[in-house]
Design an enzyme around this catalytic site. Sequence first.
Site, PDB file in Angstrom:
ATOM      1  CG  PHE B 222       7.830  -5.299   7.902  1.00  0.00           C
ATOM      2  CD1 PHE B 222       7.805  -6.792   8.089  1.00  0.00           C
ATOM      3  CD2 PHE B 222       6.974  -4.610   8.872  1.00  0.00           C
ATOM      4  CE1 PHE B 222       6.831  -7.354   8.476  1.00  0.00           C
ATOM      5  CE2 PHE B 222       6.010  -5.442   9.614  1.00  0.00           C
ATOM      6  CZ  PHE B 222       5.947  -6.833   9.564  1.00  0.00           C
ATOM      7  CG  ASP B 333       5.066   2.097   7.311  1.00  0.00           C
ATOM      8  OD1 ASP B 333       5.202   2.608   8.380  1.00  0.00           O
ATOM      9  OD2 ASP B 333       5.205   0.923   6.620  1.00  0.00           O
ATOM     10  CE  LYS B 364       7.034  -1.595  14.997  1.00  0.00           C
ATOM     11  NZ  LYS B 364       7.444  -2.724  15.666  1.00  0.00           N
ATOM     12  CB  THR B 388     -16.659  -1.867  14.407  1.00  0.00           C
ATOM     13  OG1 THR B 388     -17.599  -2.981  13.512  1.00  0.00           O
ATOM     14  CG2 THR B 388     -17.688  -1.838  15.680  1.00  0.00           C
TER      15      THR B 388
END
Lengths: 509, 509
Positions: B222, B333, B364, B388
Site C-alpha cells: 500500500f 515508504d 502519518k 503551491t
Amino acid sequence: MLSVLNRVPRASLAARAATRLFATEHNPPTRFESASVWQNEPSQPKLVTDSVPGPRSAELSKEIADFQDPRTHVVVADYAKSRGNYLVDADGNEMLDVFAQIASIAIGYNNPELIALAKTDEFAIAAMNRPALGSFPSNEWSETIHKGLLSVAPKGTPHLFTQMCGSCANEGALKAAFMAYRARQRGEQGIKDFTSEEMSSCMKNASPGSPDLVAMSFKSAFHGRLFGSLSLTRSKAIHKLDIPAFDWPAISWPTMKYPLEEYASENAEAEARTIALVEETIIAQKKKGKDVAALIVEPIQSEGGDNHASPSFFKALRTVTRVLSRTVFMIVDEVQTGVGATGAFWAHDKWKLDHPPDFVTFSKKMQAAGFYHAEGTRASLPYRNYNTWMGDPMRALQAREMIGFIKAHGLVAHTAAIGDELYSSLTDLSKRYSGQIHNLRGKDCGTFIAWDAASAEQRDKFVGEMRKVGVVMGGCGDNAVRLRPMLVFGDKQKDVLLEKMEGVFKNMS
Amino acid sequence: MLSVLNRVPRASLAARAATRLFATEHNPPTRFESASVWQNEPSQPKLVTDSVPGPRSAELSKEIADFQDPRTHVVVADYAKSRGNYLVDADGNEMLDVFAQIASIAIGYNNPELIALAKTDEFAIAAMNRPALGSFPSNEWSETIHKGLLSVAPKGTPHLFTQMCGSCANEGALKAAFMAYRARQRGEQGIKDFTSEEMSSCMKNASPGSPDLVAMSFKSAFHGRLFGSLSLTRSKAIHKLDIPAFDWPAISWPTMKYPLEEYASENAEAEARTIALVEETIIAQKKKGKDVAALIVEPIQSEGGDNHASPSFFKALRTVTRVLSRTVFMIVDEVQTGVGATGAFWAHDKWKLDHPPDFVTFSKKMQAAGFYHAEGTRASLPYRNYNTWMGDPMRALQAREMIGFIKAHGLVAHTAAIGDELYSSLTDLSKRYSGQIHNLRGKDCGTFIAWDAASAEQRDKFVGEMRKVGVVMGGCGDNAVRLRPMLVFGDKQKDVLLEKMEGVFKNMS
C-alpha cells in the site's frame, strides 16, 4: 511577537458574528477599508535594503539550500511582521503583495480574527488531534462544515469530499467521476456487483478492472502536479518532462481576442470551433474503445496565462458533455478562481448554467481543500474514495472563520467593485503605455486581472522592477502578468499599485 | 474545554528542553509512564452506553451523512475529552485506542506540550499565514527544519522535500526518481538539455517527453490512493477498481512463515526467489523497452497484512537495485513504519544497509509529510518538483515539538522494550488461545505487532468484541489484526489490552 497586530479578544467574535448576519442579509457594505482591521498596515511599500532580496533573505536562502532547493525563492518572509496586504521580508522590507502566495491568502496576513481563532481551545484541539476523518470524525465536524464550507456550496453540488491540497482535490474528483461513470455503465445502484475479472485484473493494473477510461482537459490548463492531475495539466513543459503520463486527450483552448466584447463574433466562432472539437474528440475516443468519463476545466485558465472564455462557451460545454449518448462528468476546477476574487464567490456562478457541473474543486484561498459534488456521485461502496486524513479539520475551522469574515465584510461585492475600477484604470494606463500592456483581460472579473507584456523577457523585467519599488507580483503563461490580490485589497492599495506601475512603465518606456 | 488537560505553561518548555538534552545524551529513560504527562488519563476503558457507537455518535453520523459518506465511521469522537492513550467518543465512552487514527497519533491525544505549542504566537502565525513555501519561505523555516525533521533524517538521505500527505510524499519521491533517472541517462548535470522533441511530446503526454519509465512495487503493498501511488498499491481491489492505472509491474512479496526465526531457512529461500524475480523483472521490462527507474517498498507491508521480511532481504534488494547496468532508485515508504513504533526511529535503520536508500518517505505519525533524499536527486531545474504549498510549516512545527518529546522521554527505546514484553505476552496468549492467534508477528519490532485470525469474519468479530469492552483496534490484510498503539503506550495500557483480549478470547472460544 504579535505586537504589530491588533488582537481581537475572542469574546468579541460573537458580537462580530451578529454584525455579520446583519451585514450579509440586510445591508452588505460594498467597500472595505483594510485600515478598519489593521490599524498598522503600511500605507506605502517601504524598502530598507538596496536590493530585494536583501542580505538577510539571501543568507537564510543559503541555509535552506542545505536541505531544499532555494532556486525558486523570491524572498524569505517574516510572517510575524506581515499584515493585511503587506508582506514583510526577513530584511524588514514592507511590500504590497498582489500575488498573495500564488493566490492563496484570502483575507490578509495576520488577520486578527484568524489569529484569535488560532488561539482558541477549539483550534488547538483540532490541530493537535488530527483524526482519520472517514472513521473517527469529531463531534464538531458536522457543525463546522455546515457553518463553513457547506454554506458556500455551489448550486447543484451539495456533497463534499475534503482533501489536503488542490492536486488531491482534482484527483479525488476524478476518481469519483471514474467510479460513477462505471457505476452508470453497469447499472450499479450502490450494489456490489463487480465481476471477478474486474476484481482480479485491477490488481494487475489491467483492464477491465483498471479501465481505459479517459479524462479530457484543455491545452494550457493547469490542474496540479501529481500523476493524475499532471496528466491533465498542459501549461508548461517544465512541469511535465520525464514524468510518465496517461494517454488522455487535450483540446485547444479557444484563441480569444481581448477586450472580449470588442471581438465578440470572432470569439464566438473560436469558442464554437472548440466545442465542436470537444464533441469530435469524445466520439473519436469512443471509436478507439475509450470512453471519456470526465472533462475538467478552469473558469479562467490561470497558471496557463489567464485565458478567458464566455459564459456561452461554458454553457455549450455543459451541453455537449450531457447530450451525447453517455454523459461526461464535468469537473470545474476552482482552485485558483474560487473564493471571491472574480467578484463572485465561485467564478462559475456567472455562467448561470441550466444544469450545474457534477464536481467543483477548491483549495488555495479556501485553505481547506476538496470537492463539492452532485447527488449520485458518491462511491457505491465504503472505502472506495477514502484515505487516512481526508482533509484537515483545522483547515475547515479556518475556512469557516474566513467565510464568516468574507460575508460580514461583503468582500465579494467589494472585490467586484474595486476590480471594476482597477480594470478601468488599467485600461487608461494601457492607452498611455501601449507597449507595456497588451490584451488586458478580466473585465467584470473582480481583481482577477491580467495582461501580456511584449515578451517573456519584458514580463520578467517588469515583475523584477515592481519588486524593486516594493510590489510583489506574479506572472503566468508565456508572457503574462497576473494580479491575484487578496479580498482585502482596497482603494488605498489600488492607488499604490497603479502609481508604482506607472513609475515602472515610465522607466521602461 | 481543556479542563481535562494538564496545561503546561509555555515558560516551562525551555526547562523541559534542557531536561531533554540531558535525558537524551546521558541517561535515556527506557520506560515511560503516561501518568507523568496526563494525570487524568483513564486507567481502564469506561463504557457509558449499551453499544458502541452509542446514540449521540449515531445521530452525529447521520448529520454528517447529509454531505459525506458515513459508512466508514467507527465512532464520532470527542477530541476535547480524549487524552493520552484514551479516545473518548461523543457519548462519553472512554476507550483504550491501539489503532491511533490509523497509526497517525504518535504522542497521545491532547499532549500538553503540543497543546501549549498550539497556543503560541509562533504556531498561530504559521497556521494563519501558510506560505507558498518554495517561493516565500519564512525566516524560521531553516531553524524549524534543522531542529525538527532534519534532526531525524535517515542516514544517507540528508535532503528534504516537504509535502502534504503520504500519497503525495510517495508521488513526490517517485517524480524525483524519474527525473533523476532521466538526468543520469542524458548525462545531464544540472544543465538544461532537453530536446525539442521531449519538450513538445510531453505536452501531448507522449514519449519521449512523457517517458515509458516504470516504477515497481510489491503485491499486497500500500503506497497511497492518488493516481501514481494507487498504481503502486496492490493491497485490495476495492482501492483500485474503476481507476485507470499505469502499466507497472508488481512482484510477489515473499511468503514468510512465522515466527520468522523458526522457519529461517524456508523464509530465506522465499526471499531469494523474490529477489531473483525482482532482477528478472527489471531485465524483462528492459527488453520490452521499459526502464525500471524506481522500486518502492515498505519495511513491513502494513495495510496489506503486516507482512515482514528479514534485513537480509532488504540488503539483497538494495544490492539488486544497484548492481544492474543502470541503478534503480530505491524508495523506502516509511509512512506507517516511521517515527518509532517499530522500536527504531525508522524501521529501515535495522537493516544496516551498506548503501542507504535513495528516498525515504514519511507522513502519518510525523504529522508533517514528505521525503528525505540522497545527494544528486534534486531536480536539475527549479520549478520541476514544486507546488503551491510544498508542505505546511505549521505541521513542521508540530513535528519539531513531537521529535523533541520523543527524544526527551526516550520513547523509541521505551517502545522497543514495551513491545518486547507485549510480544512475549501475546506468544503466551497464542498458546492458550491457539484458535484465535495465528502467525503472530512483530518480534523485535516494538509495538508494531500483528496476527491472523482464523478468517476475515473471525477478525471482524474480534475487533467488534474488543470495541464492546472499550478497546479500539484495527485490521489489515485479509484477516489480520494490527496493533498500532502510540509511543506513549506503556505498562498499564499493555496490561489492560492483554486482559481485555483474554476476556474476548474466552468468550469467543
